[in-house]
Motif scaffolding. Structure first.
Motif, PDB file in Angstrom:
ATOM      1  N   VAL B  44       0.874  -1.175   0.000  1.00  0.00           N
ATOM      2  CA  VAL B  44       0.000   0.000   0.000  1.00  0.00           C
ATOM      3  C   VAL B  44       0.907   1.220   0.000  1.00  0.00           C
ATOM      4  CG1 VAL B  44      -1.734   1.325   1.266  1.00  0.00           C
ATOM      5  CG2 VAL B  44      -1.819  -1.142   1.298  1.00  0.00           C
ATOM      6  N   ASN B  45       0.625   2.160  -0.877  1.00  0.00           N
ATOM      7  CA  ASN B  45       1.487   3.301  -1.071  1.00  0.00           C
ATOM      8  C   ASN B  45       0.637   4.571  -1.017  1.00  0.00           C
ATOM      9  OD1 ASN B  45       3.610   4.907  -2.254  1.00  0.00           O
ATOM     10  ND2 ASN B  45       4.423   2.946  -2.968  1.00  0.00           N
ATOM     11  N   ILE B  46       0.832   5.367  -0.003  1.00  0.00           N
ATOM     12  CA  ILE B  46      -0.013   6.558   0.164  1.00  0.00           C
ATOM     13  C   ILE B  46       0.857   7.816   0.105  1.00  0.00           C
ATOM     14  CG2 ILE B  46      -1.653   7.744   1.695  1.00  0.00           C
ATOM     15  CD1 ILE B  46      -2.124   4.906   2.952  1.00  0.00           C
ATOM     16  N   SER B  47       0.467   8.757  -0.754  1.00  0.00           N
ATOM     17  CA  SER B  47       1.239  10.000  -0.890  1.00  0.00           C
ATOM     18  C   SER B  47       0.348  11.203  -0.618  1.00  0.00           C
ATOM     19  CB  SER B  47       1.785  10.137  -2.309  1.00  0.00           C
ATOM     20  OG  SER B  47       2.670   9.101  -2.586  1.00  0.00           O
ATOM     21  N   ALA B 207      -5.551   9.555  -8.920  1.00  0.00           N
ATOM     22  CA  ALA B 207      -4.993   9.501  -7.565  1.00  0.00           C
ATOM     23  C   ALA B 207      -5.192   8.139  -6.899  1.00  0.00           C
ATOM     24  CB  ALA B 207      -5.652  10.573  -6.708  1.00  0.00           C
ATOM     25  N   ASN B 208      -5.713   7.200  -7.624  1.00  0.00           N
ATOM     26  CA  ASN B 208      -6.061   5.923  -7.007  1.00  0.00           C
ATOM     27  C   ASN B 208      -5.857   4.799  -8.024  1.00  0.00           C
ATOM     28  OD1 ASN B 208      -7.143   4.022  -5.313  1.00  0.00           O
ATOM     29  ND2 ASN B 208      -9.005   5.171  -4.877  1.00  0.00           N
ATOM     30  N   LYS B 209      -4.786   4.028  -7.850  1.00  0.00           N
ATOM     31  CA  LYS B 209      -4.448   3.016  -8.850  1.00  0.00           C
ATOM     32  C   LYS B 209      -4.159   1.672  -8.205  1.00  0.00           C
ATOM     33  CE  LYS B 209      -2.439   6.379 -11.986  1.00  0.00           C
ATOM     34  NZ  LYS B 209      -1.223   7.055 -12.347  1.00  0.00           N
ATOM     35  N   TRP B 236      -1.183  -0.933  -4.355  1.00  0.00           N
ATOM     36  CA  TRP B 236      -2.260   0.068  -4.333  1.00  0.00           C
ATOM     37  C   TRP B 236      -1.619   1.428  -4.092  1.00  0.00           C
ATOM     38  CZ3 TRP B 236      -5.979   1.166   0.241  1.00  0.00           C
ATOM     39  CH2 TRP B 236      -6.907   2.139  -0.156  1.00  0.00           C
ATOM     40  N   TYR B 237      -1.790   2.331  -5.039  1.00  0.00           N
ATOM     41  CA  TYR B 237      -1.234   3.680  -4.958  1.00  0.00           C
ATOM     42  C   TYR B 237      -2.377   4.666  -4.722  1.00  0.00           C
ATOM     43  CZ  TYR B 237       3.170   1.907  -6.741  1.00  0.00           C
ATOM     44  OH  TYR B 237       4.338   1.233  -6.896  1.00  0.00           O
ATOM     45  N   LEU B 238      -2.234   5.433  -3.693  1.00  0.00           N
ATOM     46  CA  LEU B 238      -3.285   6.357  -3.329  1.00  0.00           C
ATOM     47  C   LEU B 238      -2.687   7.731  -3.054  1.00  0.00           C
ATOM     48  CD1 LEU B 238      -6.203   6.915  -2.300  1.00  0.00           C
ATOM     49  CD2 LEU B 238      -5.438   6.094  -0.079  1.00  0.00           C
ATOM     50  N   LYS B 239      -3.257   8.755  -3.660  1.00  0.00           N
ATOM     51  CA  LYS B 239      -2.795  10.126  -3.382  1.00  0.00           C
ATOM     52  C   LYS B 239      -3.903  10.855  -2.655  1.00  0.00           C
ATOM     53  CE  LYS B 239       0.190  13.517  -4.926  1.00  0.00           C
ATOM     54  NZ  LYS B 239       1.500  13.505  -5.515  1.00  0.00           N
TER      55      LYS B 239
END
Lengths: 194, 240
Positions: B44-47, B207-209, B236-239
């Protein structure tokens, strides 16, 4: 460790629900369409021209206007021919090298960019032609000085002003004067960086 | 030498068979000298952006192994939880789309011994005919209580492209490919690992991949025994 795994999964599910609830409402997309989905009028225009080989068709959706776009190459140059949803020709865009712009126009463009930005770098340039169907058709086949179409230049540049660096789209008229400057919102690059 | 042999000696059927046999044996031998690991590596990757120039990135991933063994031999199934990583990186924009970042990672291992890693990276974004290509140069230093510190120099090229249309738009699938070279120094030893990761992504929005695919890593490239790792990935990439 079971606790760590459980916490991890719970966090994922909660965050997914959160982002779905607050998803962006802006809607703009471009996707491939098959030739048989394109309006007959647009196909007829393309068929009317000399055979260009492979044409890729796209449908562009946004809040302002939807359009069909045929992308092709003529003499190794990238062309983009845009039609409205009924298949009426809107404009033709040709990707070209900056060096191919006439010297006085290029000087004017450079002058305008220097005034608007502290520093800039041209990333992409398109020459845009709009006008009546006869002139645009003539432009695609054998361009003539008597053709009456409106010429504009659309540039994507990396620009720096007031210490801030952004991507911009700048539109110029045929004399190289600025018509419009808009900031391009950069696409999210997190998935390529981390 | 083998090419010289081909030129001077007419290739008969028996020679061909012998060469095929030797080739097959050499492959068998090479495989026997390699190990493999099969596992999962979800992340999980949150920026988030702090302001126009600064940003933060949080990442968590955990590893499990489902099979391991020597190539060509019967697999030793050994389901095992390995570790969970938690990391934070602070980034600063240094160009239109380029960033430098510094970070800290804690690795919580199965045996309870935690690792600590400091990371520095620069990411340079380029565009080739509408294709995004990111170059990432990263250095990291890993420390733990019972062992020599580990230093790594890494280079990764990553690109993504839409499966439909020129750009990755909301509700579209895309392909992401990465290739990374990891130089590793620990206690006077050097090793090189090469990673290749093909992923299928889905952009819920910009922003959500979500991405799913395989992370293949071949380690100890310049050594006699190679290590092959196959990690099934869900990113999961979330900005925010």
């Amino acid at each position: 460790m079971k606790l760590v795994k459980r916490t991890f999964l719970t966090t994922c599910i909660c965050l997914l629900c959160y982002t779905q609830a607050f998803a962006q409402t802006k809607f703009e997309r471009e996707y491939r369409v098959k030739t048989n989905e394109v309006p007959a009028r647009a196909i007829a225009f393309i068929n009317w021209q000399t055979s260009y080989g492979k044409i890729r068709w796209y449908y562009e959706e946004n809040f302002e206007a939807n359009a069909y776009e045929g992308k092709l190459k003529i003499n190794k140059q990238k062309y983009s021919i845009e039609f409205d949803t009924l298949g009426n020709l809107q404009d033709i865009e040709v990707e070209l090298n900056v060096k191919r712009i006439d010297s006085p126009v290029l000087d004017e463009i450079k002058q305008s960019l220097s005034e608007k930005f502290d520093r800039y770098k041209i990333i992409r340039l398109q020459q845009q032609f709009s006008g009546n169907i006869k002139s645009l058709s003539s432009f695609l086949q054998t361009p003539s000085p008597t053709d009456s179409y409106v010429v504009r230049y659309e540039m994507t540049i990396k620009g720096k002003k007031n210490g801030s660096r952004e991507l911009y789209e700048v539109t110029f008229n045929s004399a190289g004067e600025v018509i419009n400057v808009s900031t391009i919102v950069s696409r999210n690059t997190d998935n390529l960086e981390y | 030498m083998s090419q010289l042999l081909f030129r001077e000696t007419p290739t008969t059927l028996s020679t061909k068979k012998l060469l095929i046999l030797l080739f097959a044996l050499s492959i068998r031998s090479a495989l026997a000298q390699s190990t493999y690991l099969i596992g999962t590596l979800p992340s999980v990757n949150i920026s988030t952006n702090l302001n126009e120039n600064y940003g933060l990135n949080f990442k968590s991933e955990f590893r499990q192994i489902f099979a391991a063994g020597f190539m060509g031999d019967e697999p030793i199934f050994d389901h095992r939880y390995i570790h969970t990583d938690l990391s934070i990186m602070a980034s600063r924009k240094v160009g239109t789309e380029n960033k430098v970042a510094f970070g800290y990672l804690i690795r919580m291992r199965e045996d309870g011994e935690n690792l600590h890693r400091l990371t520095q990276q620069i990411a340079l974004m380029s565009h080739i005919n509408g294709l995004r290509l990111a170059h990432r140069i990263r250095t990291d230093e890993t420390f733990h209580a019972n062992g020599e510190p580990r230093f790594r120099l890494r280079y990764r090229a990553a690109s993504d492209f839409a499966l439909n249309g020129a750009t990755i738009d909301p509700r579209e699938f895309y392909i992401k490919l990465t290739n990374e070279y990891v130089n590793d120094w620990q206690g006077g030893n050097y090793s090189l690992e090469v990673r290749v990761t093909p992923l299928l992504g889905y952009a819920i929005n910009d922003a959500n991949k979500l991405e799913i695919g395989l992370d293949y890593r071949i380690g100890s490239v310049l050594k006699d025994i190679n290590t092959n790792s196959f990690w099934a990935m869900i990113n999961w990439y979330l900005k925010l």
